[in-house]
Design a protein around this motif. Structure first.
Motif, PDB file in Angstrom:
ATOM      1  N   MET A   1      -4.623   1.168   7.851  1.00 45.98           N
ATOM      2  CA  MET A   1      -3.975   2.244   7.095  1.00 45.98           C
ATOM      3  C   MET A   1      -4.944   2.852   6.088  1.00 45.98           C
ATOM      4  SD  MET A   1      -0.258   0.471   6.397  1.00 45.98           S
ATOM      5  CE  MET A   1       0.385   1.759   5.343  1.00 45.98           C
ATOM      6  N   VAL A   2      -5.642   1.999   5.346  1.00 43.93           N
ATOM      7  CA  VAL A   2      -6.588   2.467   4.334  1.00 43.93           C
ATOM      8  C   VAL A   2      -7.731   3.220   4.996  1.00 43.93           C
ATOM      9  CG1 VAL A   2      -8.288   1.734   2.608  1.00 43.93           C
ATOM     10  CG2 VAL A   2      -6.027   0.674   2.654  1.00 43.93           C
TER      11      VAL A   2
ATOM     12  N   TYR B   1       0.835  -1.202   0.000  1.00 42.25           N
ATOM     13  CA  TYR B   1       0.000   0.000   0.000  1.00 42.25           C
ATOM     14  C   TYR B   1       0.875   1.259   0.000  1.00 42.25           C
ATOM     15  CZ  TYR B   1      -3.604   3.364   1.301  1.00 42.25           C
ATOM     16  OH  TYR B   1      -4.462   4.438   1.324  1.00 42.25           O
ATOM     17  N   THR B   2       1.862   1.281   0.864  1.00 41.47           N
ATOM     18  CA  THR B   2       2.760   2.431   0.980  1.00 41.47           C
ATOM     19  C   THR B   2       3.545   2.677  -0.303  1.00 41.47           C
ATOM     20  OG1 THR B   2       2.969   2.092   3.363  1.00 41.47           O
ATOM     21  CG2 THR B   2       4.694   3.375   2.308  1.00 41.47           C
TER      22      THR B   2
ATOM     23  N   ARG C   1      -6.527  10.693   2.474  1.00 38.31           N
ATOM     24  CA  ARG C   1      -6.312  10.985   1.054  1.00 38.31           C
ATOM     25  C   ARG C   1      -7.146  10.109   0.134  1.00 38.31           C
ATOM     26  NH1 ARG C   1      -0.126   9.608   1.095  1.00 38.31           N
ATOM     27  NH2 ARG C   1      -1.130   7.830   2.087  1.00 38.31           N
TER      28      ARG C   1
ATOM     29  N   PHE D   1       0.919   3.642  -3.418  1.00 40.71           N
ATOM     30  CA  PHE D   1       0.168   4.894  -3.310  1.00 40.71           C
ATOM     31  C   PHE D   1       0.804   6.070  -4.058  1.00 40.71           C
ATOM     32  CE2 PHE D   1      -1.609   8.722  -1.567  1.00 40.71           C
ATOM     33  CZ  PHE D   1      -2.959   8.413  -1.512  1.00 40.71           C
TER      34      PHE D   1
ATOM     35  N   LYS E   1      -7.963   7.135  -4.907  1.00 39.64           N
ATOM     36  CA  LYS E   1      -7.053   8.180  -4.450  1.00 39.64           C
ATOM     37  C   LYS E   1      -7.665   9.538  -4.763  1.00 39.64           C
ATOM     38  CE  LYS E   1      -2.258   9.731  -4.839  1.00 39.64           C
ATOM     39  NZ  LYS E   1      -0.941   9.397  -5.436  1.00 39.64           N
TER      40      LYS E   1
ATOM     41  N   ASN F   1      -7.894   4.801   7.742  1.00 41.35           N
ATOM     42  CA  ASN F   1      -7.494   6.039   8.403  1.00 41.35           C
ATOM     43  C   ASN F   1      -6.758   7.011   7.481  1.00 41.35           C
ATOM     44  OD1 ASN F   1      -8.508   5.386  11.040  1.00 41.35           O
ATOM     45  ND2 ASN F   1      -6.871   3.887  11.151  1.00 41.35           N
ATOM     46  N   ASP F   2      -6.681   6.697   6.205  1.00 46.24           N
ATOM     47  CA  ASP F   2      -5.967   7.544   5.253  1.00 46.24           C
ATOM     48  C   ASP F   2      -6.917   8.622   4.722  1.00 46.24           C
ATOM     49  OD1 ASP F   2      -4.476   8.690   3.198  1.00 46.24           O
ATOM     50  OD2 ASP F   2      -3.670   6.760   2.512  1.00 46.24           O
TER      51      ASP F   2
END
Length: 110
Positions: free
Chosen positions: A84-85, A40-41, A90, A44, A107, A87-88
């Motif tokens: 992560m997704v 994911y990191t 963006r 992105f 995104k 709480n992102d």
């Protein structure tokens, strides 16, 4: 007749994606579950604004709903990436509960 349009990359997916100099409209993640946060990191920043990421196996046989066993790094990796997704700020995302779970991520900004 399409072999001239296909480029084969051999190695660890998380590192290969990180090293690519391209932008994705769509990325599909289905690899080593322990490395889902790293996928994911690394994907992105390569995903264009308005692009989509599809992430497979996000329910992981319903194991993500309970505390994983100490010797279960696969479930821990998926849970961390799911957090992560979610709480992102963006992205917009939706978990589709078909089969073993599929998350669709859009995104919205860098």
């Amino acid at each position: 007749g399409i072999s001239s349009k296909v480029q084969l990359h051999i190695g660890g997916g998380a590192q290969i994606v990180k090293d690519l100099d391209i932008t994705f409209d769509l990325a599909f993640i289905d690899g080593d579950k322990r490395q889902y946060p790293e996928y994911y990191t690394n994907v992105f920043p390569k995903l264009r604004v308005g692009g989509y990421m599809l992430i497979d196996n996000v329910l992981w046989y319903d194991k993500v709903l309970t505390d994983p066993k100490a010797n279960d790094p696969y479930t821990k990796g998926i849970q961390l990436m799911n957090d992560m997704v979610q709480n992102d700020p963006r992205v917009e995302n939706v978990l589709i509960p078909i089969r073993d779970g599929l998350t669709l991520v859009r995104k919205m900004r860098d």
